[in-house]
Design a protein around this motif. Structure first.
Motif, PDB file in Angstrom:
ATOM      1  N   GLU A  25       0.837  -1.202   0.000  1.00 41.04           N
ATOM      2  CA  GLU A  25       0.000   0.000   0.000  1.00 41.04           C
ATOM      3  C   GLU A  25       0.875   1.256   0.000  1.00 41.04           C
ATOM      4  O   GLU A  25       0.557   2.247  -0.661  1.00 41.04           O
ATOM      5  CB  GLU A  25      -0.927   0.001   1.226  1.00 41.04           C
ATOM      6  CG  GLU A  25      -1.834   1.218   1.337  1.00 41.04           C
ATOM      7  CD  GLU A  25      -2.807   1.397   0.180  1.00 41.04           C
ATOM      8  OE1 GLU A  25      -3.384   2.495   0.043  1.00 41.04           O
ATOM      9  OE2 GLU A  25      -2.984   0.430  -0.608  1.00 41.04           O
ATOM     10  N   VAL A  28       1.956   1.772  -3.523  1.00 38.08           N
ATOM     11  CA  VAL A  28       0.846   2.285  -4.344  1.00 38.08           C
ATOM     12  C   VAL A  28       0.651   3.784  -4.102  1.00 38.08           C
ATOM     13  O   VAL A  28       0.496   4.562  -5.051  1.00 38.08           O
ATOM     14  CB  VAL A  28      -0.453   1.508  -4.042  1.00 38.08           C
ATOM     15  CG1 VAL A  28      -1.672   2.227  -4.633  1.00 38.08           C
ATOM     16  CG2 VAL A  28      -0.371   0.094  -4.613  1.00 38.08           C
ATOM     17  N   LYS A  40      -7.051   5.490  -6.265  1.00 41.26           N
ATOM     18  CA  LYS A  40      -7.924   4.334  -6.507  1.00 41.26           C
ATOM     19  C   LYS A  40      -7.559   3.646  -7.824  1.00 41.26           C
ATOM     20  O   LYS A  40      -7.489   2.418  -7.904  1.00 41.26           O
ATOM     21  CB  LYS A  40      -9.390   4.776  -6.527  1.00 41.26           C
ATOM     22  CG  LYS A  40     -10.374   3.625  -6.715  1.00 41.26           C
ATOM     23  CD  LYS A  40     -11.808   4.136  -6.739  1.00 41.26           C
ATOM     24  CE  LYS A  40     -12.786   2.984  -6.985  1.00 41.26           C
ATOM     25  NZ  LYS A  40     -14.189   3.458  -7.084  1.00 41.26           N
ATOM     26  N   ARG A  43      -4.225   1.806  -7.426  1.00 43.55           N
ATOM     27  CA  ARG A  43      -4.386   0.604  -6.594  1.00 43.55           C
ATOM     28  C   ARG A  43      -5.046  -0.526  -7.396  1.00 43.55           C
ATOM     29  O   ARG A  43      -4.599  -1.684  -7.368  1.00 43.55           O
ATOM     30  CB  ARG A  43      -5.230   0.931  -5.353  1.00 43.55           C
ATOM     31  CG  ARG A  43      -5.332  -0.228  -4.375  1.00 43.55           C
ATOM     32  CD  ARG A  43      -6.232   0.110  -3.203  1.00 43.55           C
ATOM     33  NE  ARG A  43      -5.640   1.108  -2.332  1.00 43.55           N
ATOM     34  CZ  ARG A  43      -6.177   2.315  -2.085  1.00 43.55           C
ATOM     35  NH1 ARG A  43      -7.318   2.664  -2.683  1.00 43.55           N
ATOM     36  NH2 ARG A  43      -5.592   3.149  -1.272  1.00 43.55           N
ATOM     37  N   THR A  44      -6.103  -0.186  -8.136  1.00 47.42           N
ATOM     38  CA  THR A  44      -6.810  -1.187  -8.932  1.00 47.42           C
ATOM     39  C   THR A  44      -5.934  -1.718 -10.055  1.00 47.42           C
ATOM     40  O   THR A  44      -5.934  -2.912 -10.348  1.00 47.42           O
ATOM     41  CB  THR A  44      -8.105  -0.591  -9.525  1.00 47.42           C
ATOM     42  OG1 THR A  44      -8.892  -0.044  -8.463  1.00 47.42           O
ATOM     43  CG2 THR A  44      -8.913  -1.651 -10.243  1.00 47.42           C
ATOM     44  N   GLN A  47      -3.502  -4.217  -8.723  1.00 52.96           N
ATOM     45  CA  GLN A  47      -4.208  -5.459  -8.410  1.00 52.96           C
ATOM     46  C   GLN A  47      -4.498  -6.259  -9.677  1.00 52.96           C
ATOM     47  O   GLN A  47      -4.280  -7.472  -9.733  1.00 52.96           O
ATOM     48  CB  GLN A  47      -5.525  -5.138  -7.684  1.00 52.96           C
ATOM     49  CG  GLN A  47      -6.296  -6.372  -7.247  1.00 52.96           C
ATOM     50  CD  GLN A  47      -7.595  -6.007  -6.527  1.00 52.96           C
ATOM     51  OE1 GLN A  47      -7.759  -4.879  -6.058  1.00 52.96           O
ATOM     52  NE2 GLN A  47      -8.512  -6.950  -6.443  1.00 52.96           N
TER      53      GLN A  47
END
Length: 742
Positions: A25, A28, A40, A43-44, A47
């Motif tokens: 995190e 990110v 956001k 982060r996505t 992932q």
């Protein structure tokens, strides 16, 4: 891509998974901040990529999840995350090694944890790294470390030589007080040179204030580097192409390069950090500082500064190469024409290859119209025979050796035939020889020799540049500058990403694509690509996207990643011909129900008109789909089977040849951009050598970089600025003469 190591400075009662999550995190958050992108979305993206999704797939089919980040942004995120993850691994390794030496303090550990660059970590680690034998390590072995500490304590009283005399020891080869003092000074010099804060400051100062000096090793020797025989330029202002040029000159042992700095300013800074005030060792420490800088700091910092300049220059060169390659790959295909390809040469003759509208080879031949053979009459007979036999409409000539002589010959044939439907074109043949000698070419044309295969490749480059150029190693396609002087690993990675991006942007006909082309499709590797072709050969054409699920090694994840980029023309399902992913077919079904139209109407003007009036924002909620995805779906439905390359202007066809002697200043010409570099663009105007439009001549306004104005393949209007017949050089301008202010 996850890390398995234990987190630095682990918290009590915290599981390794929780610690790892915090590290990820933190990465990110840092990437989002550095790149100025929404947290956001970053982060996505991380992932999705960790789950094995490809960048083209995420960019096209996961727009809602990423906030519509484009391919370049996704690649920037991926690159930076990988860098920071590798940095975390290095931090842990450094902390472990220092800890094993029992020298890890909380302050040092915190500094390492908070570092955001590998250089910062290495600077902090430097004093604890195992070194080869140095003057300081020898002095320590002689027991002189306490004397070094005494010097650094900067006492107000005492005599340095008297203190040094205490360490005279013949058994340890410390013969005199002077020897002892010198050894202690060596220890202090190394400590100063190893201090991270000092190195960071000197590095920044050197970059900000250093001057690159280039000199000739032999000023009498003629070379292409003569402008650098006595050259100076501030390091931070030196443009990338000049950095790479002097690097090459240095490697070729023609130039001597150095970094010139104000050493006194650096001495003052280090003294300010080291010398606390008046003391009996002040003069000695001043000498130590000068020695530390000259002997230990300056050489390594100069290497680091030049390495950083080179890295930036390489990134720029690779960026230009990549942009040029993308433009070349996305050149509009010339469809529906029978082409006569010509691989020109002198002694071995011009190899000819006729291909039909689909690229199928019809016939090969060889002629000798160029020196030293000069068999123009026989060559003309063969050219005319092939043109008449197959109805060739275009003659495509490679731009290599003897191309201009061949061009002159072809222009004469066209003039004699007086056929308005026949024209010629010069194409970039870079990499054709690489392809023709490859295993792929041998498999495609086992009966042809190397040069004949090259002629086929040249002909096909016009019909479908992308499909033909993907058969060649990207860096062999010469559309850059200094491609042999940059990191080959980074160049390969960047160019491979460009080819992948271009292939997926256009889409691939799964029933005609070669394994080379298929291997660049999202999620498809070389083995899967071969399996697709093998399945096609054994079972006939694919009639449905679903059939691809039967291909060996093409599992569910690969199918998800690739299927939206694979097209099936005249298949069972009309949407298989579009970029719409099968996961969205249900959305189209619901949409057509709402509009009361049938899939059979796909491709009609009436349906396209109806779809163009729809508001995606209003329909998205009703159809249960994101607005970006619906926007793409509507666009694909309006233009099914669209090839984005066809929206670009076609290449310039010629019927007559131009010589440099025909030119005059002010003459207006039409040309094609062949290469874009830092200082301008080279334009093919139909003469032997491409003309140069310098960056200052690209526009009436300020141009930051040529790529802001032109791209490879652009058709441009230029005016002749100057001519050097002796050197065969032509200066061009894109600034219309009447608009140029006097």
């Amino acid at each position: 891509m996850t890390l398995s190591q234990t987190e630095i400075n682990p918290e009590t009662n915290t599981s390794e998974a929780q610690i790892e999550a915090k590290v990820q995190e933190r990465i990110v958050v840092q990437v989002a901040k550095e790149l100025g992108l929404p947290l956001k979305g970053v982060r996505t993206t991380v992932q999705l990529l960790d789950e094995g999704n490809t960048i083209p797939f995420v960019a096209r089919y996961r727009k809602e999840m990423t906030g519509e980040l484009d391919e370049n942004q996704l690649r920037d995120i991926d690159d930076r995350v990988q860098y920071l993850r590798n940095l975390e691994v290095r931090k842990r390794e450094v902390i472990r090694i220092i800890g094993e030496q029992d020298k890890l303090t909380p302050e040092l550990e915190s500094a390492i944890v908070q570092a955001v660059k590998l250089q910062e970590v290495e600077d902090l680690y430097r004093p604890y790294r195992q070194k080869r034998k140095t003057r300081a390590s020898v002095a320590k072995e002689k027991g002189l470390e306490p004397l070094a500490k005494w010097l650094l304590s900067q006492p107000k009283d005492g005599m340095p030589l008297e203190e040094s005399a205490k360490y005279v020891n013949a058994e340890l080869a410390v013969e005199t007080a002077e020897d002892a003092l010198q050894g202690a000074m060596d220890i202090v010099a190394e400590e100063i040179a190893d201090e991270a804060a000092i190195r960071a400051w000197v590095r920044k100062y050197s970059m900000d204030h250093g001057v690159i000096v280039s000199e000739a090793k032999n000023s009498e020797e003629e070379s292409v580097y003569e402008m650098y025989y006595d050259y100076r330029e501030p390091a931070k202002k030196m443009p990338p192409h000049r950095i790479l040029a002097i690097n090459r000159g240095e490697r070729e042992n023609i130039l001597k390069i150095s970094l010139e700095l104000d050493a006194e300013a650096i001495h003052r800074h280090i003294a300010g950090r080291t010398i606390k005030g008046r003391s009996v060792t002040e003069g000695i420490l001043q000498s130590v500082i000068e020695d530390a800088y000259k002997r230990l700091i300056a050489p390594s910092i100069e290497r680091e500064v030049r390495a950083e300049l080179t890295e930036k220059a390489e990134r720029q060169a690779i960026s230009i190469f990549s942009a040029n390659l993308r433009s070349l790959l996305l050149q509009p295909p010339v469809k529906g024409k029978i082409v006569l390809g010509v691989d020109p040469a002198y002694r071995t003759g011009c190899k000819l290859a006729v291909v039909d509208e689909t690229g199928k080879l019809l016939e090969v031949a060889v002629t000798y119209p160029t020196p030293p053979n000069n068999k123009k009459r026989e060559a003309a007979v063969k050219f005319n025979e092939l043109i008449d036999k197959y109805g060739a409409e275009l003659i495509v000539i490679g731009n290599g050796t003897a191309s201009r002589e061949t061009e002159q010959f072809v222009a004469e044939i066209i003039a004699e035939r007086n056929d308005p439907n026949l024209a010629y074109l010069i194409v970039n043949e870079a990499g054709a020889s690489v392809y023709s000698a490859s295993k792929l070419a041998q498999q495609e044309f086992p009966e042809l020799d190397v040069a004949e295969r090259s002629a086929v490749s040249i002909a096909r480059r016009l019909q479908d540049p992308l499909a033909e150029l993907v058969k060649i190693e990207p860096k062999a396609i010469g559309v850059g500058q200094y491609q042999h002087d940059v990191s080959q690993k980074h160049l390969d990675e960047s160019l491979t990403a460009v080819v992948e991006s271009a292939v997926n942007h256009v889409g691939v006909d799964v029933n005609t694509a070669s394994p080379s082309l298929l291997s660049y499709v999202s999620g498809v590797n070389a083995t899967t690509a071969r399996n697709i072709v093998k399945y096609r050969e054994e079972n006939g054409k694919f009639t449905s996207r679903k059939q691809l699920q039967k291909v060996p090694r093409l599992g569910a994840k690969t199918y998800e990643q690739c299927i939206g980029f694979l097209r099936i023309n005249d298949g069972e399902h009309p949407l298989d011909h579009t970029p719409i992913h099968p996961e969205s077919y249900g959305v189209v079904t619901e949409l057509f129900k709402e509009l009361r139209v049938e899939l059979s109407q796909l491709g009609t003007k009436e349906l396209a008109q109806m779809l163009s009036t729809l508001e995606p924002e209003n329909l998205a909620v009703q159809l249960g789909v994101g607005v970006p995805t619906l926007r793409d779906i509507l666009d694909s439905l309006q233009r099914p089977g669209r090839d984005p390359r066809e929206e670009l202007p076609p290449p310039i066809f010629r019927t007559d040849v131009l010589k440099i002697e025909d030119l005059s200043p002010g003459m207006e010409l039409q040309g094609t951009v062949r290469n874009v570099i830092d200082f301008g663009a080279f334009v093919d105007i139909g003469i032997k050598n491409d003309g140069l439009v310098h960056i200052s001549q690209l526009s009436n306004g300020y141009v930051k970089h040529p790529m802001d104005v032109v791209s490879v393949g652009d058709n441009v209007t230029v005016w002749v600025l100057n001519i050097d017949i002796k050197k065969g050089r032509v200066g061009l301008t894109m600034r219309k003469p009447s608009e140029v202010k006097s």
